[in-house]
Design a protein around this motif. Structure first.
Motif, PDB file in Angstrom:
ATOM      1  N   LEU A  28       0.827  -1.211   0.000  1.00  0.00           N
ATOM      2  CA  LEU A  28       0.000   0.000   0.000  1.00  0.00           C
ATOM      3  C   LEU A  28       0.857   1.254   0.000  1.00  0.00           C
ATOM      4  O   LEU A  28       1.745   1.402   0.838  1.00  0.00           O
ATOM      5  N   GLU A  29       0.587   2.130  -0.949  1.00  0.00           N
ATOM      6  CA  GLU A  29       1.138   3.487  -0.938  1.00  0.00           C
ATOM      7  C   GLU A  29       0.194   4.386  -0.151  1.00  0.00           C
ATOM      8  O   GLU A  29      -0.935   4.007   0.149  1.00  0.00           O
ATOM      9  N   ASP A  30       0.644   5.587   0.182  1.00  0.00           N
ATOM     10  CA  ASP A  30      -0.207   6.527   0.920  1.00  0.00           C
ATOM     11  C   ASP A  30      -0.849   5.834   2.118  1.00  0.00           C
ATOM     12  O   ASP A  30      -2.073   5.781   2.262  1.00  0.00           O
ATOM     13  N   ALA A  31      -0.012   5.300   2.991  1.00  0.00           N
ATOM     14  CA  ALA A  31      -0.458   4.467   4.103  1.00  0.00           C
ATOM     15  C   ALA A  31      -0.791   5.260   5.354  1.00  0.00           C
ATOM     16  O   ALA A  31      -0.842   4.688   6.448  1.00  0.00           O
ATOM     17  N   ARG A  32      -1.027   6.552   5.206  1.00  0.00           N
ATOM     18  CA  ARG A  32      -1.395   7.438   6.321  1.00  0.00           C
ATOM     19  C   ARG A  32      -0.331   7.441   7.427  1.00  0.00           C
ATOM     20  O   ARG A  32      -0.624   7.545   8.599  1.00  0.00           O
ATOM     21  N   GLY A  81       3.004   0.972  13.745  1.00  0.00           N
ATOM     22  CA  GLY A  81       2.747  -0.373  14.227  1.00  0.00           C
ATOM     23  C   GLY A  81       1.579  -1.020  13.501  1.00  0.00           C
ATOM     24  O   GLY A  81       0.590  -0.351  13.172  1.00  0.00           O
ATOM     25  N   LEU A  82       1.696  -2.345  13.259  1.00  0.00           N
ATOM     26  CA  LEU A  82       0.668  -3.092  12.533  1.00  0.00           C
ATOM     27  C   LEU A  82       0.281  -4.352  13.306  1.00  0.00           C
ATOM     28  O   LEU A  82       1.034  -4.846  14.137  1.00  0.00           O
ATOM     29  N   PHE A  83      -0.910  -4.880  12.970  1.00  0.00           N
ATOM     30  CA  PHE A  83      -1.360  -6.169  13.495  1.00  0.00           C
ATOM     31  C   PHE A  83      -2.390  -6.722  12.534  1.00  0.00           C
ATOM     32  O   PHE A  83      -3.241  -5.984  12.046  1.00  0.00           O
ATOM     33  N   VAL A  84      -2.325  -8.018  12.247  1.00  0.00           N
ATOM     34  CA  VAL A  84      -3.284  -8.639  11.333  1.00  0.00           C
ATOM     35  C   VAL A  84      -4.347  -9.376  12.144  1.00  0.00           C
ATOM     36  O   VAL A  84      -4.025 -10.210  12.994  1.00  0.00           O
ATOM     37  N   ASP A  85      -5.632  -9.069  11.902  1.00  0.00           N
ATOM     38  CA  ASP A  85      -6.693  -9.745  12.644  1.00  0.00           C
ATOM     39  C   ASP A  85      -7.071 -11.064  11.979  1.00  0.00           C
ATOM     40  O   ASP A  85      -6.508 -11.453  10.948  1.00  0.00           O
ATOM     41  N   ASP A  86      -8.039 -11.781  12.544  1.00  0.00           N
ATOM     42  CA  ASP A  86      -8.398 -13.110  12.050  1.00  0.00           C
ATOM     43  C   ASP A  86      -9.088 -13.087  10.690  1.00  0.00           C
ATOM     44  O   ASP A  86      -9.175 -14.115  10.019  1.00  0.00           O
ATOM     45  N   GLU A  87      -9.585 -11.932  10.285  1.00  0.00           N
ATOM     46  CA  GLU A  87     -10.217 -11.808   8.975  1.00  0.00           C
ATOM     47  C   GLU A  87      -9.234 -11.357   7.901  1.00  0.00           C
ATOM     48  O   GLU A  87      -9.608 -11.146   6.752  1.00  0.00           O
ATOM     49  N   ASN A 141      -7.604  -8.530   7.972  1.00  0.00           N
ATOM     50  CA  ASN A 141      -7.495  -7.071   7.925  1.00  0.00           C
ATOM     51  C   ASN A 141      -6.212  -6.633   8.622  1.00  0.00           C
ATOM     52  O   ASN A 141      -5.788  -7.240   9.606  1.00  0.00           O
ATOM     53  N   LEU A 142      -5.642  -5.584   8.121  1.00  0.00           N
ATOM     54  CA  LEU A 142      -4.424  -5.034   8.702  1.00  0.00           C
ATOM     55  C   LEU A 142      -4.810  -3.851   9.593  1.00  0.00           C
ATOM     56  O   LEU A 142      -5.347  -2.850   9.118  1.00  0.00           O
ATOM     57  N   LEU A 143      -4.588  -3.984  10.896  1.00  0.00           N
ATOM     58  CA  LEU A 143      -4.826  -2.900  11.835  1.00  0.00           C
ATOM     59  C   LEU A 143      -3.553  -2.073  11.916  1.00  0.00           C
ATOM     60  O   LEU A 143      -2.460  -2.626  12.009  1.00  0.00           O
ATOM     61  N   ALA A 144      -3.706  -0.753  11.870  1.00  0.00           N
ATOM     62  CA  ALA A 144      -2.509   0.092  11.802  1.00  0.00           C
ATOM     63  C   ALA A 144      -2.637   1.326  12.676  1.00  0.00           C
ATOM     64  O   ALA A 144      -3.686   1.968  12.725  1.00  0.00           O
ATOM     65  N   CYS A 145      -1.541   1.644  13.364  1.00  0.00           N
ATOM     66  CA  CYS A 145      -1.403   2.924  14.059  1.00  0.00           C
ATOM     67  C   CYS A 145      -0.918   3.928  13.020  1.00  0.00           C
ATOM     68  O   CYS A 145       0.224   3.844  12.565  1.00  0.00           O
ATOM     69  N   ALA A 146      -1.788   4.849  12.633  1.00  0.00           N
ATOM     70  CA  ALA A 146      -1.479   5.778  11.537  1.00  0.00           C
ATOM     71  C   ALA A 146      -1.440   7.201  12.091  1.00  0.00           C
ATOM     72  O   ALA A 146      -2.473   7.799  12.355  1.00  0.00           O
ATOM     73  N   ASP A 147      -0.233   7.730  12.249  1.00  0.00           N
ATOM     74  CA  ASP A 147      -0.137   9.015  12.955  1.00  0.00           C
ATOM     75  C   ASP A 147      -0.200  10.252  12.048  1.00  0.00           C
ATOM     76  O   ASP A 147      -0.048  11.367  12.528  1.00  0.00           O
ATOM     77  N   GLU A 148      -0.417  10.063  10.753  1.00  0.00           N
ATOM     78  CA  GLU A 148      -0.558  11.232   9.892  1.00  0.00           C
ATOM     79  C   GLU A 148      -1.702  12.112  10.382  1.00  0.00           C
ATOM     80  O   GLU A 148      -1.588  13.336  10.467  1.00  0.00           O
ATOM     81  N   LYS A 180      -8.192   0.465  10.031  1.00  0.00           N
ATOM     82  CA  LYS A 180      -8.261  -0.928   9.575  1.00  0.00           C
ATOM     83  C   LYS A 180      -8.193  -0.931   8.055  1.00  0.00           C
ATOM     84  O   LYS A 180      -8.942  -0.234   7.386  1.00  0.00           O
ATOM     85  N   ILE A 181      -7.277  -1.741   7.510  1.00  0.00           N
ATOM     86  CA  ILE A 181      -7.090  -1.838   6.065  1.00  0.00           C
ATOM     87  C   ILE A 181      -7.515  -3.235   5.634  1.00  0.00           C
ATOM     88  O   ILE A 181      -6.941  -4.238   6.080  1.00  0.00           O
ATOM     89  N   SER A 182      -8.513  -3.338   4.780  1.00  0.00           N
ATOM     90  CA  SER A 182      -9.003  -4.637   4.336  1.00  0.00           C
ATOM     91  C   SER A 182      -8.024  -5.251   3.341  1.00  0.00           C
ATOM     92  O   SER A 182      -7.158  -4.560   2.793  1.00  0.00           O
ATOM     93  N   PRO A 183      -8.156  -6.566   3.068  1.00  0.00           N
ATOM     94  CA  PRO A 183      -7.296  -7.195   2.057  1.00  0.00           C
ATOM     95  C   PRO A 183      -7.415  -6.525   0.692  1.00  0.00           C
ATOM     96  O   PRO A 183      -6.483  -6.594  -0.119  1.00  0.00           O
ATOM     97  N   LYS A 184      -8.555  -5.861   0.441  1.00  0.00           N
ATOM     98  CA  LYS A 184      -8.745  -5.132  -0.816  1.00  0.00           C
ATOM     99  C   LYS A 184      -8.272  -3.680  -0.706  1.00  0.00           C
ATOM    100  O   LYS A 184      -8.521  -2.866  -1.579  1.00  0.00           O
ATOM    101  N   LYS A 185      -7.621  -3.384   0.430  1.00  0.00           N
ATOM    102  CA  LYS A 185      -6.982  -2.084   0.677  1.00  0.00           C
ATOM    103  C   LYS A 185      -7.972  -0.951   0.905  1.00  0.00           C
ATOM    104  O   LYS A 185      -7.658   0.217   0.679  1.00  0.00           O
ATOM    105  N   GLN A 186      -9.158  -1.297   1.354  1.00  0.00           N
ATOM    106  CA  GLN A 186     -10.126  -0.292   1.767  1.00  0.00           C
ATOM    107  C   GLN A 186      -9.832   0.096   3.213  1.00  0.00           C
ATOM    108  O   GLN A 186      -9.589  -0.767   4.055  1.00  0.00           O
ATOM    109  N   ILE A 187      -9.855   1.392   3.504  1.00  0.00           N
ATOM    110  CA  ILE A 187      -9.454   1.892   4.820  1.00  0.00           C
ATOM    111  C   ILE A 187     -10.665   2.374   5.614  1.00  0.00           C
ATOM    112  O   ILE A 187     -11.499   3.129   5.118  1.00  0.00           O
ATOM    113  N   GLU A 188     -10.727   1.918   6.863  1.00  0.00           N
ATOM    114  CA  GLU A 188     -11.767   2.345   7.800  1.00  0.00           C
ATOM    115  C   GLU A 188     -11.095   2.928   9.040  1.00  0.00           C
ATOM    116  O   GLU A 188     -10.167   2.324   9.589  1.00  0.00           O
TER     117      GLU A 188
END
Length: 300
Positions: free
Chosen positions: A77-81, A85-91, A93-100, A106-114
């Motif tokens: 992923l570019e523009d990763a906010r 720190g990262l963590f992958v959940d059971d689904e 999804n990539l959980l991320a500490c984004a300090d921008e 939460k970043i889905s496998p399809k790279k959608q950000i919530e």
């Protein structure tokens, strides 16, 4: 004289015990392997269920992926906010500490950000740094203040540098630790009953008991060493970073020091298909080391 002999025997027994444990950690004849040094500053390694490891090149604002099968690195992923720190959940999804924008995302496998957390009581967070997911899907995250060149602000909006817990399904986090100078690395045990938090600002790491509601109690000094990132293995040994990787057993006894040869070692996790590859982020590089023990997230 009798007391001296007893103390000496006790000391030698402790040394022998620590040395015996040391031999159980790193695979025989294993050497630190440089995977790549084509980055600016690597951080936040986190493994998925297949052993692939995601990590950040924070200054370049991107997330990369190390393939457990091929050992190759690709851009995720570019523009990763400004993910850290990262963590992958059971689904997956990539959980991320984004300090921008001072967020937990939460970043889905399809790279959608919530955005999971965007503020605390109407104020910007300091800058979420590292996180750990518990058995119930709740997220613990540290929120130290590191002034970034890409921020317009020059001082924090909140008083204190705290550790927060976001229960699954909730929108607002709660403070679970607020008496630390600069909390940074964080990791929990396999059974979810104990949490370790590194206070890098005070060069200490503490252990806490985790209650059924996710609250932290029984704060206890674990070791007189802070840490940037941290991980844990199946035997409960805790891996701290900074000057290489220092490993302590569950009693806080030092059993290993892995020299990395970089000015600063930022973070560490277990990956690979067998979860026996120690994946290390250090300055502009990432390294791997084959281990005898497996890493662990938590037991179902």
């Amino acid at each position: 004289m009798k007391k001296f002999y007893i103390l000496s025997f006790s000391f030698l027994a402790c040394c022998f015990y620590a040395k015996a444990q040391q031999k159980l950690i790193i695979s025989e004849n294993a050497n630190l392997q440089l995977v790549s040094d084509e980055f600016e500053f690597t951080e936040g390694p986190a493994a998925d269920s297949l052993g692939n490891v995601f990590f950040t090149d924070q200054p370049n604002n991107r997330i990369l992926k190390w393939d457990a099968e091929t050992g190759e690195i690709s851009l995720f992923l570019e523009d990763a906010r400004r993910a850290n720190g990262l963590f992958v959940d059971d689904e997956g999804n990539l959980l991320a500490c984004a300090d921008e924008n001072f967020q937990l995302i939460k970043i889905s496998p399809k790279k959608q950000i919530e955005v999971l957390v965007g503020s605390f009581k109407g104020k910007n967070l300091n800058g979420p740094n590292d996180l750990w997911l518990d058995k119930k899907g709740g997220i613990y995250f540290t929120d130290p203040y590191y002034q970034r060149e890409y921020w317009e602000r020059e001082q924090p909006d909140l008083q204190g540098q705290n550790v927060y817990y976001l229960a699954r399904g909730e929108k607002d986090p709660v403070i679970v630790a607020k008496d630390l100078k600069k909390p940074n690395g964080i990791i929990g045990t396999a059974d979810g009953k104990k949490l370790y938090i590194a206070d890098i600002g005070d060069n200490k790491t503490y252990s806490y008991t985790v209650s059924a509601e996710g609250k932290l109690t029984d704060k206890t000094l674990f070791v007189e060493q802070g840490s940037d990132g941290m991980t844990i293995d199946e035997n409960g040994n805790v891996y701290l970073t900074g000057d290489g990787v220092t490993v302590y057993n569950k009693n806080g006894e030092k059993i290993e020091h892995i020299k990395v040869g970089e000015e600063w070692t930022a973070n560490v996790t277990f990956g690979g298909k067998d979860q026996q590859t120690l994946f290390i982020t250090a300055m502009d590089a990432v390294y791997t080391l084959k281990m005898k023990l497996r890493g662990t997230r938590w037991q179902p």
